[in-house]
Design a protein around this motif. Sequence first.
Motif, PDB file in Angstrom:
ATOM      1  N   VAL A  94       0.252  -1.399   0.604  1.00 48.46           N
ATOM      2  CA  VAL A  94      -0.305   0.048  -0.111  1.00 48.46           C
ATOM      3  C   VAL A  94       1.097   1.420  -0.598  1.00 48.46           C
ATOM      4  O   VAL A  94       0.622   2.369  -0.806  1.00 48.46           O
ATOM      5  N   LEU A  95       1.785   1.218   0.764  1.00 43.74           N
ATOM      6  CA  LEU A  95       3.091   2.148   0.696  1.00 43.74           C
ATOM      7  C   LEU A  95       3.649   2.733   0.110  1.00 43.74           C
ATOM      8  O   LEU A  95       3.337   3.786  -0.439  1.00 43.74           O
ATOM      9  N   LYS A  96       3.660   2.223  -0.966  1.00 45.28           N
ATOM     10  CA  LYS A  96       4.440   1.549  -2.367  1.00 45.28           C
ATOM     11  C   LYS A  96       3.593   1.896  -3.586  1.00 45.28           C
ATOM     12  O   LYS A  96       3.811   2.924  -4.252  1.00 45.28           O
ATOM     13  N   GLY A  97       2.281   2.051  -3.101  1.00 46.91           N
ATOM     14  CA  GLY A  97       1.253   2.426  -4.355  1.00 46.91           C
ATOM     15  C   GLY A  97       1.173   3.663  -3.928  1.00 46.91           C
ATOM     16  O   GLY A  97       1.295   4.844  -5.112  1.00 46.91           O
ATOM     17  N   ILE A  98       1.279   4.303  -2.947  1.00 42.01           N
ATOM     18  CA  ILE A  98       0.611   5.400  -2.276  1.00 42.01           C
ATOM     19  C   ILE A  98       1.910   6.235  -2.764  1.00 42.01           C
ATOM     20  O   ILE A  98       1.517   7.703  -2.966  1.00 42.01           O
ATOM     21  N   MET A  99       2.717   5.851  -2.018  1.00 38.24           N
ATOM     22  CA  MET A  99       4.023   7.259  -2.219  1.00 38.24           C
ATOM     23  C   MET A  99       4.710   6.846  -2.862  1.00 38.24           C
ATOM     24  O   MET A  99       6.143   7.558  -2.483  1.00 38.24           O
TER      25      MET A  99
END
Lengths: 437, 437, 437
Positions: free
Chosen positions: B403-408
């Motif tokens: 998720v973190l990779k996808g978002i930011m």
Amino acid sequence: MNLNKTLPVAALALIVPTAALAQDAPDVTPYIFTTLLFLMAGFLVFFMAAGFAMLEAGLVRSKNVTMQLTKNIGLFSIASIMYWLIGFNLMYPGDGWWISGWMGPWFSYTELEAVGLAAEDATLDYASVGSDFFFQLMFVAATASIVSGALAERIKLWPFLIFVAVLTGVMYPISGSWQWGGGWLSEMGFSDFAGSTVVHSVGGWAALAGAIVLGARAGKYGPDGKVHPMLGSNLALATLGTFILWLGWFGFNGGSQLAMGTVGDVTDVSRIFANTNMAAASGAVAALILTQVVYGKVDLTMVLNGALAGLVSITAEPLAPTLFGSLWIGAIGGVIVVFTVPMLDKFKIDDVVGAIPVHLFAGIWGTIAVVFYNGDASIVNQVTGIVAYGVFTFGASFILWMVLKGIMGIRVSEDAELAGLDTTELGMEAYPDFSKG
Amino acid sequence: MNLNKTLPVAALALIVPTAALAQDAPDVTPYIFTTLLFLMAGFLVFFMAAGFAMLEAGLVRSKNVTMQLTKNIGLFSIASIMYWLIGFNLMYPGDGWWISGWMGPWFSYTELEAVGLAAEDATLDYASVGSDFFFQLMFVAATASIVSGALAERIKLWPFLIFVAVLTGVMYPISGSWQWGGGWLSEMGFSDFAGSTVVHSVGGWAALAGAIVLGARAGKYGPDGKVHPMLGSNLALATLGTFILWLGWFGFNGGSQLAMGTVGDVTDVSRIFANTNMAAASGAVAALILTQVVYGKVDLTMVLNGALAGLVSITAEPLAPTLFGSLWIGAIGGVIVVFTVPMLDKFKIDDVVGAIPVHLFAGIWGTIAVVFYNGDASIVNQVTGIVAYGVFTFGASFILWMVLKGIMGIRVSEDAELAGLDTTELGMEAYPDFSKG
Amino acid sequence: MNLNKTLPVAALALIVPTAALAQDAPDVTPYIFTTLLFLMAGFLVFFMAAGFAMLEAGLVRSKNVTMQLTKNIGLFSIASIMYWLIGFNLMYPGDGWWISGWMGPWFSYTELEAVGLAAEDATLDYASVGSDFFFQLMFVAATASIVSGALAERIKLWPFLIFVAVLTGVMYPISGSWQWGGGWLSEMGFSDFAGSTVVHSVGGWAALAGAIVLGARAGKYGPDGKVHPMLGSNLALATLGTFILWLGWFGFNGGSQLAMGTVGDVTDVSRIFANTNMAAASGAVAALILTQVVYGKVDLTMVLNGALAGLVSITAEPLAPTLFGSLWIGAIGGVIVVFTVPMLDKFKIDDVVGAIPVHLFAGIWGTIAVVFYNGDASIVNQVTGIVAYGVFTFGASFILWMVLKGIMGIRVSEDAELAGLDTTELGMEAYPDFSKG
């Protein structure tokens, strides 16, 4: 409240059980306090291993730092195992000696009390065996650390570690038992509260024997008789190491009270903390002033060693002196370091970090200084103890170093020494990103 | 004791107050001792934050040191806040869960006892809530520190800190409550005294998920399948960090006895101290000998990780084993590190400091080893616990990293990575005065 | 033992003494606990000396590191001696003031209790004098450390050490006695639990006076009004120093409870530990976020100083606030640092390590913040105390710095400053093996 007159006989049935209860349930609080003292002092002395590692890593040249670090973590680990396997029961025969174990009827390795020990099975007037073992173990590791500093930058790793195994498993425990195991020196009246002689001089004698057998670093003493300084690579780490050792010394000396469960004992521990700090401070100030006066510039490494010498000096008797007594005893320790570091160089004894002045010479001084404040100590007994430890430890160490030299060699090649032990012996630099000046 | 009936009236005036006093005034000494244990153990475990910071700063390249230091002080600070805000009451629902607070009826953040707590309001058979919170808080910070080491030298600062916030506020407390909060694993009979699994493996699983999602450092694994070593920039700091962690571990394991007010408890704490030290020592010696035998040269970073692996291995059961048991349990931990560090490289999982072998693999080993000395533990229960923590933590972490990779984005640019995170991400070098070799 | 049946009336004579004994033998446990608190807190605060040394050694340029280390070990040692010789009895007149000693009837230097103190001679409702002295001594050393950081990189060694001797022997003890010696400020109702003002602001005021008299480092403030950054040489050491200070602060604030022998006291110490940690964490996080927002990049040195400012902020009242209170009090401390470090530069006051923002500005803030949680404190009293300490310490320090400047000069030559104090003043580099970039 005076019950004598008013208490009817019938009330006895009630009072007696209460009194009996108070008698039957012993006060376990002193046991807990003393055990806690050993645990707390023990972890402080444990941390001295980091102090020695940083002091020595800071005082060797950058090409030998990885080796010095490896020796320090290695020696501590080996000491931990050897002292469990042989040392502790050899040093304190009352705790297990001659009791059969897996090594047969000869003697056993250290065993701890059962889990969830019941109060009636505990040595209520002392402390947990586990805490005592933990505390004593840290002392033997300190002894070994002293050796590693003096012999840095040219000794091979494995002969050094073998020496450590014998020192911590056999040599230190044997001589330690003379005093702390209830042996002949303690019966004679030798006095060494926390080990100026039993720990520090022993480390110093072992280091001295090693330094003689090993010889000086290549290039240290020129053919012209000149001494070539070889500068420590990281004085920040050396200072950190000194502060850590100073911190650990509160445990070293304070824990040696061996009791904390009474007003007298905890107050004595307080005296010891205050005296220990004073001796360190005065040792540092003495070296600060003296290097300014003698050399015209303050010498930080001397100040660090001055503080350590002050600590070693007060270790034989950190309880009896006043704060003023601790001040001058520690200050003389600092003076000794400033004058004996160059003296060793005159004899071409190459002690990389000044371990012999700090731990042996100041240790002898501290052992003698006991007589000034401890009325039970006599100069004859003190000198007897100093000589006994010196003869035994220097002699045994000298023989062991010679044997190791004969069997496997104890010194790296001169090429390896010049290139540095990190790349040649270990293949790993401590600071690979930084070009060397 | 019922005094009412048998005691003559005349005696009542004298005896009752005394008896009443004795009855009314409970013995508060065990409460004080246990609270003191938490405070002392807590500050020791706190200091592990410095140990992780130094270990990691020493094992990354000099161009990434400022970033690694920033992550370490940042993660500890964030963990402190998140564990107060959510974690503690989530993990120990008995202490506050469902009690209404400013976040509404859902649950409250941690509140301490009143100032000047009266004895009758205290949990006299345990310890101060404040000391317990302080101690437990330090554990969650350790978990987060494990992650930071593995993912060093390429992860962005803020995604990492966000991960830490979720890990320490939610993930660790949820899974921690399964065992230490009286949850299903503790009811089932899973045994993990001080957290080989609950703390160390959890950190290791979170790190493993992160390492997979993040990918290896640029250039670490050549197209030729060759592994390119990237050397730590400061082995003195790495060694210091290891010693500090070793020191802190006495608090980590010793404090997990959760009681110090009886002979049995303080003696158990002593056992734990001695066993913990032995396992660290044997882990170090195992790595010392094994790297000499396998590689022909002693590898200091392996010795450091061997000591840490010994510590992790004994953490699941530091009380029950004998010293000999601690020796071999710790030694196997050291062996695991030596063999699994290269194994991770085979899978191209790039763990900068060896955190996964040390904390995850040795943590699994230690959790299994419980069955050898603790009769209440069964291998089925132990494996169940290991798997449960693995599935949950790896799964939740993997999702969160994705998720973190996808978002930011979680990874710096390759240019930034090559130039070093210190100048590109933070604009501040750790050692600006020293030219890089 | 069953006494019920056999005890004749005559036995009363036996029972009564037991009862009398129980009454006569006072409970010494609180005395032991409180003494232990002082010893434990004292060694933690001692270790802050290492923390300051590492912080400062890391924040100066590599050419001034040896000097900074020398100042730090020197100032601690001198403080130890001066506080024994004059300071302690000057600050706590109840403990010895006016008692004749070797200095005549004027006042005596500190003397410890007798060895093996009997319970009836002890201050059973407090603690050992030795432990109290040990603890208080560590505070005065912290004050002196604050000064050394601000004035780094251009002050001469000996004038600095003379200033320290007067500060620790006379100035700090005089103003300290106003509050902690039972003087006028404490009678008035000024509130400063562990010394945001009494210790930290005092150090900050002395540093501010020194920075003004001494002037900025050569080249720090260009003729164009531009501020030229002079980067710290070793951020790993600076971070280590911060963590050590954080650790020591548990002793600093926790020990200031001055009692640990009751449920209320030990629980209060727990509150203090938890609050102290929270304020440090929130100070760090505030600086972390704020530097990201304001400068676009996280600034590690600000984060370190943010944590320290959080600690200073909570020091005046670490007991009364909730954890949430500690969070925002500490966070404001962190904010203060981020905004006042550049502000000092506007006034061309050159504070090398940020000691004045951290210890003086956050100290003032913390002293004011007392009124939010401590109902006994009033803003008028708090401001009165802040002003009184400011006027006295700044004034006395300014005069002393001017006198030292007039008599012996306090600043090295510009050549020496540019070349670095290590080679010019001490002839010893801290990192001689590494070429400078």
